[in-house]
Design an enzyme around this catalytic site. Structure first.
Site, PDB file in Angstrom:
ATOM      1  CD  GLU A 119      -2.889  -1.253   2.335  1.00  0.00           C
ATOM      2  OE1 GLU A 119      -2.812  -0.361   3.204  1.00  0.00           O
ATOM      3  OE2 GLU A 119      -3.767  -2.141   2.337  1.00  0.00           O
ATOM      4  CD  GLU A 266      -2.719  -7.120   3.234  1.00  0.00           C
ATOM      5  OE1 GLU A 266      -3.522  -6.445   3.925  1.00  0.00           O
ATOM      6  OE2 GLU A 266      -1.489  -6.872   3.191  1.00  0.00           O
TER       7      GLU A 266
END
Length: 495
Positions: A119, A266
């Protein structure tokens, strides 16, 4: 004659086509913020015993990569956020990283992907200018080592890069990242790699101010009056997960790119939280992950891309007790560090995370009618004389406090006692037999000896209808075999 290492790489190239041909997979993330992390060999033993075929590491730990050698498990390694800057600025650093963390372990360890950072755009935005250069440098190093067809490079991004994900058809990436996103998508397109997405319906629900119902986040069916529909496409969304994936596809399309598959690196649900986190509980985590697995393994894509499977990694293997933040942040794991599961988790139509092939168990079907489950539970604990002490409040099998979980325990206790005299595992079609041990944590199910290779429910008299329900099996589309044929052809040419 070709050396062993060269032949191994050709076999890896061949194997890299199999996920395409065999449909979607469900893998798992292995976080390391754990006080008493098990040894790498013990972790791999847990993965193998539960037939987990894909794992994602957040680093390139040498002990794990060695332990995964010859395991048959597909491995995604990670470049840490701290490493992104150096690799993006110096091609030599990228080459050294590949040599040390990838080339050194192939072909014994089946490394198939590199996740560059985690991220990055939202967690370390100052590194955005070097993110794609880092990916390019790593890819060039793979090319130089003749590994680029076996190992793909991408970078996981959170849903936060899409400010307004609903309705999916109007979703678009944050315009402040336009330059970086364009470069990223161009790289993924050029290298035939996937867009890596971290998608958490848990946060979509808990931070959604009550806009969407809990059932929508947990993949549960919605009544007709509460269907979630995109007003522009009229696509019906049965889950927030699908809507998040589709919002990503539409965001990619808004930048004039297509043909880039979305992989969910995820997703998951915490099983325990603080007093201000009421939705972080075992019942919801069990429901979410079991429904997620069934949804992914059906091989379909979201409404806008129905033929593109959604390969997915569950977050995560162990509870990371050292993670900062709220209580829930420490409780996403599906296993305790001793290898027992936190709650019953089915890996597919015929296997569960807690497996034991030497016994036969009777459990509740995941999609069973709730009212019939309640009837079956009451009968088993009453007239059926099952010992239901363990599912009472304060006892080891009480949590998760769901009818399905309690019914599984009661059904199994009845079945173990009565199968020898004609008792069956049916309970009005709400039960099924399995060779996989549904025990979890300190909750232990009693199992019967499996005296035959096939698990077949006896047809003798039973408390309810003796008609057993078979589990559907996954099918491989004939048209997809072309990928395997193509891979074999390439391998033969390289011999």
């Amino acid at each position: 004659m070709m050396g062993e290492k060269g032949l191994g790489r050709i076999l890896l190239l061949l194997l890299s086509f199999f996920p395409i041909a065999l449909g979607a997979f469900v893998g798992i993330n292995i976080g390391t913020d754990v006080s008493d992390m098990p040894e790498a060999s013990d972790i791999v033993a847990v993965l193998k015993s539960h037939e987990i075929t894909h794992v994602r590491l957040y680093d390139a730990d040498a002990h794990m990569l060695k332990a995964l050698a010859n395991s048959g498990i597909n491995v995604m390694v990670g470049v840490s956020n701290e490493e992104v800057l150096g690799i993006g600025e110096y091609p030599a650093a990228a080459a050294a990283w590949i040599n040390k963390n990838v080339a050194a372990y192939l072909p014994a360890t089946n490394i198939t992907a590199i996740a560059v950072g985690s991220e990055v755009l939202t967690s370390i935005p100052h590194a955005a200018p070097v993110l794609v250069p880092a990916m390019n440098n790593l890819h060039k190093a793979l090319v130089a080592s003749n590994l680029n067809f076996m190992v793909k490079v991408s970078t996981p991004q959170s849903m936060d890069v899409i400010p307004k994900p609903f309705p999916p058809s109007t979703a678009a990436f944050n315009s402040s990242w336009n330059s970086t996103m364009y470069q990223l998508l161009q790289f993924l397109k050029n290298t035939n790699s996937s867009y890596m997405l971290n998608a958490y319906p848990y946060y979509g629900y808990t931070q959604g101010n009550g806009i969407f119902p809990l059932d929508y986040a947990l993949f549960r069916p919605l009544p007709s009056v509460k269907q979630i529909v995109d007003p522009n496409t009229l696509f019906h969304y049965n889950s927030m997960f699908d809507a998040m994936v589709d919002a990503t596809y539409y965001s990619i399309e808004a930048m004039n790119f297509s043909g880039i598959p979305v992989m969910v690196t995820e997703t998951g649900w915490p099983w325990f939280g603080g007093s201000n986190e009421p939705d972080a509980k075992a019942e919801n985590a069990q429901t979410f992950n079991n429904n997620l697995i069934k949804r992914v393994l059906n091989g379909s894509g979201p409404p806008s891309q129905p033929d593109v499977p959604i390969n997915t990694y569950i977050y995560e293997l162990y509870n990371e007790d050292k993670r900062p933040g709220p209580v829930s942040e420490k409780n996403w794991g599906v296993f305790f560090i001793n290898g027992t599961s936190v709650y019953p988790l089915s890996l597919g139509t015929s296997s569960q995370v807690t497996g034991n092939s030497s016994r036969v168990f009777c459990i509740a079907k995941q999609d069973a009618d709730p009212d019939k489950l309640e009837d079956g539970l009451n009968w088993a604990c009453g007239q059926g004389q099952a010992n239901c002490t363990a599912i009472q409040a304060g006892q080891p099998c009480y949590s998760p406090n769901t009818v399905s979980n309690h019914a599984s325990y009661a059904y199994n206790d009845y079945y173990q006692k009565m199968q020898s005299v004609g008792g069956t595992c049916d309970f009005q079609g709400t039960a099924m037999t399995t060779i996989d041990d549904p025990s979890y944590g300190s909750c232990k199910f009693t199992g019967s000896s499996n005296s035959s290779s096939a698990v077949i429910t006896p047809s003798a008299s039973a408390p309810f209808s003796p008609q057993g329900g078979g589990s559907p099996t996954s099918t491989v589309l004939v048209s997809e075999l072309k990928y395997v044929i193509c891979a074999i052809s390439i391998a033969l040419m390289l011999l």
